[in-house]
Motif scaffolding. Structure first.
Motif, PDB file in Angstrom:
ATOM      1  N   ALA A 393       0.803  -1.215   0.000  1.00 23.13           N
ATOM      2  CA  ALA A 393       0.000   0.000   0.000  1.00 23.13           C
ATOM      3  C   ALA A 393       0.835   1.264   0.000  1.00 23.13           C
ATOM      4  CB  ALA A 393      -0.934   0.006   1.209  1.00 23.13           C
ATOM      5  N   GLY A 394       2.108   1.177   0.338  1.00 27.06           N
ATOM      6  CA  GLY A 394       2.957   2.366   0.411  1.00 27.06           C
ATOM      7  C   GLY A 394       4.387   1.988   0.752  1.00 27.06           C
ATOM      8  N   LEU A 410      -4.541   6.287  13.604  1.00 26.17           N
ATOM      9  CA  LEU A 410      -4.780   6.354  12.164  1.00 26.17           C
ATOM     10  C   LEU A 410      -5.110   7.762  11.699  1.00 26.17           C
ATOM     11  CD1 LEU A 410      -6.877   3.094  11.585  1.00 26.17           C
ATOM     12  CD2 LEU A 410      -4.501   3.488  10.967  1.00 26.17           C
ATOM     13  N   ALA A 411      -5.527   8.620  12.625  1.00 25.12           N
ATOM     14  CA  ALA A 411      -5.808  10.000  12.236  1.00 25.12           C
ATOM     15  C   ALA A 411      -4.551  10.704  11.756  1.00 25.12           C
ATOM     16  CB  ALA A 411      -6.436  10.756  13.396  1.00 25.12           C
ATOM     17  N   ALA A 412      -3.388  10.259  12.245  1.00 24.73           N
ATOM     18  CA  ALA A 412      -2.119  10.877  11.857  1.00 24.73           C
ATOM     19  C   ALA A 412      -1.620  10.354  10.519  1.00 24.73           C
ATOM     20  CB  ALA A 412      -1.071  10.643  12.936  1.00 24.73           C
ATOM     21  N   VAL A 413      -2.052   9.150  10.130  1.00 22.09           N
ATOM     22  CA  VAL A 413      -1.627   8.545   8.851  1.00 22.09           C
ATOM     23  C   VAL A 413      -2.882   8.079   8.100  1.00 22.09           C
ATOM     24  CG1 VAL A 413       0.734   7.846   9.363  1.00 22.09           C
ATOM     25  CG2 VAL A 413      -1.162   6.451  10.188  1.00 22.09           C
ATOM     26  N   PRO A 414      -3.704   8.997   7.624  1.00 22.01           N
ATOM     27  CA  PRO A 414      -4.945   8.594   6.940  1.00 22.01           C
ATOM     28  C   PRO A 414      -4.647   7.748   5.708  1.00 22.01           C
ATOM     29  CG  PRO A 414      -4.462  10.934   6.583  1.00 22.01           C
ATOM     30  CD  PRO A 414      -3.501  10.467   7.626  1.00 22.01           C
ATOM     31  N   GLY A 415      -5.457   6.699   5.530  1.00 24.42           N
ATOM     32  CA  GLY A 415      -5.276   5.813   4.385  1.00 24.42           C
ATOM     33  C   GLY A 415      -4.284   4.706   4.604  1.00 24.42           C
ATOM     34  N   LEU A 420     -10.284   0.528   7.038  1.00 25.43           N
ATOM     35  CA  LEU A 420     -10.818   1.186   8.232  1.00 25.43           C
ATOM     36  C   LEU A 420     -11.231   2.629   7.972  1.00 25.43           C
ATOM     37  CD1 LEU A 420      -8.330  -0.201  10.911  1.00 25.43           C
ATOM     38  CD2 LEU A 420     -10.566  -1.094  10.245  1.00 25.43           C
ATOM     39  N   ASN A 421     -11.121   3.102   6.745  1.00 30.85           N
ATOM     40  CA  ASN A 421     -11.505   4.488   6.457  1.00 30.85           C
ATOM     41  C   ASN A 421     -12.984   4.706   6.780  1.00 30.85           C
ATOM     42  OD1 ASN A 421      -8.936   4.984   5.566  1.00 30.85           O
ATOM     43  ND2 ASN A 421      -9.437   4.817   3.381  1.00 30.85           N
ATOM     44  N   GLY A 422     -13.259   5.736   7.560  1.00 29.29           N
ATOM     45  CA  GLY A 422     -14.635   6.092   7.878  1.00 29.29           C
ATOM     46  C   GLY A 422     -15.310   5.195   8.888  1.00 29.29           C
ATOM     47  N   THR A 423     -14.561   4.350   9.580  1.00 27.35           N
ATOM     48  CA  THR A 423     -15.165   3.441  10.565  1.00 27.35           C
ATOM     49  C   THR A 423     -15.041   3.945  11.992  1.00 27.35           C
ATOM     50  OG1 THR A 423     -13.106   2.163  10.793  1.00 27.35           O
ATOM     51  CG2 THR A 423     -14.680   1.467   9.083  1.00 27.35           C
ATOM     52  N   GLY A 424     -14.242   4.994  12.230  1.00 27.76           N
ATOM     53  CA  GLY A 424     -14.036   5.498  13.585  1.00 27.76           C
ATOM     54  C   GLY A 424     -12.935   4.803  14.342  1.00 27.76           C
TER      55      GLY A 424
END
Length: 917
Positions: A393-394, A410-415, A420-424
């Motif tokens: 993925a990267g 995960l807020a610090a490394v979005p994606g 888990l995107n948009g799951t909280g």
């Protein structure tokens, strides 16, 4: 197929009757017989037999017979293997051996034995002990015994003086039995989460899989009143995963004594509600069976889910000092016997082990480039199942699924973790599943709070992943093998269906019906007429017929996919995006937020919320390539948030190749037919001329399917003022070759007659023209005449009959007589001496001219003949020319039951006489 009982323990004697297979079923009770044969040692509890004629269609009929029999016995797990083996063995019997095939299915407690016999015992099969090559994989035949050796538990060959019999035994897979357990008392914060009012839908299903009971909680959960669903099949509401060759279908699940698992129910609002279900098969006091289904929302599955039996401790040593299996320590015992159950158990245990809020498991594709979501808990799994993400993925170790990874926030490394995107979820730990150094999957646990996991949790999770990786891979390979066997059976039947028609529209319909719902929820077929044409939307199908028009309207408003010849499925996002935007605009209009009239929807059917949900999932496009040209595209779609699994896409690609060739064959056949019919119509004369004082009627029938012109021909044409020519002839043979001489004769007659030549001179020059054709020439019989209407209401004729059936004259008093004498036919001799005869038709007289297809109409040894034709004509006194011709044709058709095998032409002319006021 006819059915009946086989009495007692008698061996069934399958014999073909009237070209149809005979089928017999024998349920055996307590007095079941043990068969003495050493290869048939189990107690036979039921049997079914059928015989099949030595014709190609018998192979498909035999497959259907075996499939229906085994499904009726509840043996869905082995149906696909049995169908494939039966197909090969029956093909050997009816195609290669050329004899009828006898198929016998025997049911026992531990499996099914199927015997396929033919009546060609001289065609020996190599002994098993000999090192003989039983077939080349590149050959079309010779694979029957190889498949038996690969798929069957046991198989063999038996010979009798009159029959050779190949048999195989398929054993039933063992199913685990559930256990009852009790759990300890837990603090309130550790109890499963549920809604304030837990609703348990109770649905009862009768023997025919129709809903017979529907409680109030079911109405609240799914929005249907009881009277709306009672009597309907549960399959109309259930969103069951359709995967050929794997898992259990809903019809089979409803027949099991117990079943537990997850699926979806389509609610009244068009959306799919994920439920967890527990099924129990019961019977009433009268012995009538039914299935009671308890359903709860999937996130409340703890209400119904059978508790897991787990070890008392996480150590590898039991209380008595004996070592325990680390796999059972993590998974629990007994382990699920299917891949989906094993994966779901794995994510639930991983979540509980690390006290997480959610967990997920992805399996790697064969090339290890992508991971496919296969199980999750605590996440909206319905919208993620079978979604694919890249392995790499990267950059760095945290961007690869090949290494353990811990993300504190995960807020610090979005994606970083797309799933888990948009799951909280804020923190996550992921570890790879590996077998012999090869990446087979990825296991992850996530929590809503940040900083929940460290390297210590990663090590614990990796230890657990190492314990279950081999079992998961083994179950995956088993599922893949079952899927491939099911795919083979599916493709065999699909090929038979596609090869059975050359009609373009029927081929399009078959393509769609084979993909929905087996491979996709909906499909659309685009066709391309030629390289300069744009794709055209030709067919749309959805498993819910009420949504077809909405999808068709939606697709007609967006650009079709590009006709790219690259093989394989590619994602097409346009339908989902268009449906989402249209649904949003529709909702805004209904709320009065768009500036337009409130509650005013767009004209026509238009996309609706239900349509948006139906096409909101993954949509893929497969090119239809035939003869190195893209002739269309097959579009497959899933409902909102659903994805295709890779194996289904591979199966769809195989199907698209077969469908493309069938569609192109249908196109070529249609084009050739259109060309042929156009050329044939050019050989027919134009409309009949209006002749004052004479009624003229012609009926023409060409023999052979698709033929409009054959060896018989006719013509009526003006020669000069007041004079008309008429002709009826028969070229030797039928079909295109005869039609070529037909065109020559008809056009030559018109040209020569208008040159002022007499009747004999016209036919003599036509005879020379036919002989000039050389090897292509064909002899023909011809009746040619010229007609002059008279002022007194009669008509004067001059006729020449060159080898043709004589014309018949019907007088007003009902007498019938020949109107000419026979003379030599044309195309045989160079020097002909022909003469013409004069005939006068009085008012009310009829002149009937026919070809030999009429007089030579046969039924067995009987023939209509000249006398039979004359008898029919005597009944036509006073009829118009059209009525005379129709009565003659009707008599010819009724003379025999078979369709006419020869061309036929009828020319009737009647002189009605002068009309007086």
């Amino acid at each position: 197929m006819t059915t009946g009982l086989v009495p007692g323990g008698q061996t069934p004697d399958p014999r073909p009757t009237d070209g149809l297979p005979q089928q017999r079923h024998e349920p055996v009770g307590q007095a079941a017989l043990h068969v003495d044969n050493r290869s048939r040692s189990s107690v036979i509890t039921a049997r079914a037999a059928a015989s099949f004629e030595p014709v190609g269609r018998s192979v498909a009929t035999a497959r259907s017979f075996v499939r229906d029999t085994l499904q009726g016995w509840g043996f869905a797990d082995i149906v696909d293997d049995a169908v494939v083996l039966t197909s090969e063995l029956v093909t050997n019997a009816v195609v290669h051996a050329g004899t009828s095939a006898d198929v016998l299915c025997l049911r026992s407690d531990d499996g099914v034995r199927i015997e396929v016999g033919d009546h060609y015992p001289e065609r020996e099969i190599p002994l098993q002990g000999q090192a003989v090559n039983m077939g080349n994989l590149d050959r079309e035949g010779g694979r029957g015994l190889q498949l038996c050796a690969a798929l069957a538990g046991r198989w063999g060959v038996e010979y009798t003086p009159t029959q050779k019999q190949v048999w195989f035994q398929l054993d039933l897979p063992e199913r685990t039995v559930g256990t009852r357990t009790a759990g300890p008392s837990l603090p309130a914060d550790l109890l499963p989460l549920a809604d304030g009012r837990v609703r348990v839908a109770v649905v009862q299903i009768d023997r025919a899989c129709a809903i017979s009971s529907w409680n109030e909680d079911a109405e609240e959960l799914f929005g249907y009143a009881a009277e709306q669903v009672i009597g309907k099949p549960l399959t109309d509401l259930a969103a069951w995963p359709h995967t050929p060759g794997t898992s259990t279908g809903i019809a089979e699940a409803l027949q099991l004594s117990r079943w537990e698992g997850s699926y979806g129910i389509r609610a009244a609002n068009g959306r799919v509600t994920s439920v967890y279900a527990s099924h129990l098969r019961v019977r009433d006091t009268g012995g009538e069976p039914s299935t009671v289904c308890l359903l709860v929302r999937d996130h409340e599955r703890a209400v119904l889910q059978t508790p897991l039996r787990v070890p008392a401790s996480d150590t590898n040593t039991s209380s008595d000092g004996q070592n325990t299996d680390p796999f059972e320590v993590f998974i629990g015992s007994p382990a699920p016997d299917d891949l989906d159950g094993l994966l779901q158990r794995t994510v639930e245990r991983a979540r509980d082990m690390l006290d997480g809020d959610s967990a997920f498991l992805l399996l790697a594709t064969d090339d290890e480039t992508e991971l496919e979501v296969r199980a999750s808990t605590g996440l909206p799994s319905a919208r993620q199942r079978f979604a694919r993400v890249p392995v790499e993925a990267g950059p760095g170790r945290y961007g690869s699924a090949r290494m353990p990874a811990v993300h504190d926030d995960l807020a610090a490394v979005p994606g970083a973790v797309p799933l888990l995107n948009g799951t909280g979820m804020r923190s996550v730990v992921t570890v790879p599943l590996k077998v012999e150094g090869r990446l087979t999957g990825s296991l992850g646990v996530a929590a809503e709070g940040p900083g929940r996991y460290s390297n210590e949790e990663a090590l614990r999770l990796q230890f657990a992943a190492d314990r279950i990786a081999l079992a998961v891979e083994s179950a995956r390979l088993g599922e893949l093998e079952r899927l491939r066997r099911g795919s083979l059976s599916f493709l065999v039947e699909a090929s038979d269906l596609l090869a059975g028609t050359l009609d373009r529209d029927q081929t399009l319909a078959l393509m769609a019906q084979m993909t929905v719902p087996t491979l996709a929820t909906w499909c659309a077929v685009y066709t391309i007429a030629d390289q300069a044409s744009d794709p055209y939307l030709s067919y749309v199908l959805h498993e819910d017929e009420e949504l077809i028009d909405g999808i068709k309207s939606l697709l007609s408003k967006i650009q079709p996919p590009d006709p790219v010849p690259t093989p394989g499925a590619r994602v097409w996002s346009a339908p989902g995006e268009a449906a989402h935007q249209a649904a949003l605009r529709s909702s805004m209009r209904s709320l009065g937020l768009s500036g337009g009239p409130t509650h005013q929807l767009a004209s026509g059917i238009g996309p609706t919320l239900a349509t948006a949900s139906a096409v909101g999932g993954e949509t893929v496009v497969l090119p239809l390539v035939a003869r190195n040209r893209v002739i269309g595209m097959l579009t497959l779609g899933k409902p909102a948030d659903e994805h295709f699994r890779q194996e289904i896409l591979e199966l769809a690609e195989d199907l698209s190749r077969r469908a493309a060739l069938a569609l192109d064959n249908a196109r070529l056949y249609s084009e050739r037919t259109a060309i042929s019919q156009s050329l044939q119509r050019s050989l027919l004369p134009p409309e009949l001329p209006e002749i004052d004082g004479v009624e003229v009627e012609v009926i023409y029938r060409a023999a052979g399917e698709g033929n409009e012109v054959g060896g018989d021909f006719y013509d009526v044409f003006p020669i000069s003022d007041g004079a008309y020519g008429f002709a009826i002839g028969d070229v030797c043979g039928t079909g295109p070759n005869a039609a070529a001489v037909t065109g020559l004769a008809r056009h030559a007659l018109r040209l020569l007659a208008r040159e002022g030549l007499s009747g004999p001179a016209v036919l003599e020059r036509l005879n020379s023209a036919i002989l000039d054709e050389g090897a292509r020439s064909r002899f023909l019989t011809l009746l040619y005449g010229e007609l002059w209407p008279q002022a007194d209401g009669s008509a004067r004729l001059k006729v020449v009959c060159a080898g043709h059936p004589l014309p018949l004259r019907l007088r007003q008093d009902g007498t019938v007589e020949p109107a000419a004498e026979p003379q030599p036919l044309l195309g045989v001799m160079e020097d002909l001496e022909l003469y013409e005869q004069s005939v006068t038709l009085d008012p009310g007289d009829v002149l009937l001219c026919v070809t030999d297809g009429v007089t030579e109409r046969r039924e067995g040894t009987r023939m209509l003949g000249d006398d039979g034709l004359a008898d029919v004509l005597t009944t036509c006194t006073g009829l118009t020319a059209g009525a005379v011709a129709a009565r003659i044709m009707r008599a010819v058709e009724r003379f025999a039951s078979d369709a006419p095998s020869d061309d036929m032409a009828i020319l009737a002319m009647r002189v009605p006489g002068l009309q007086t006021d």
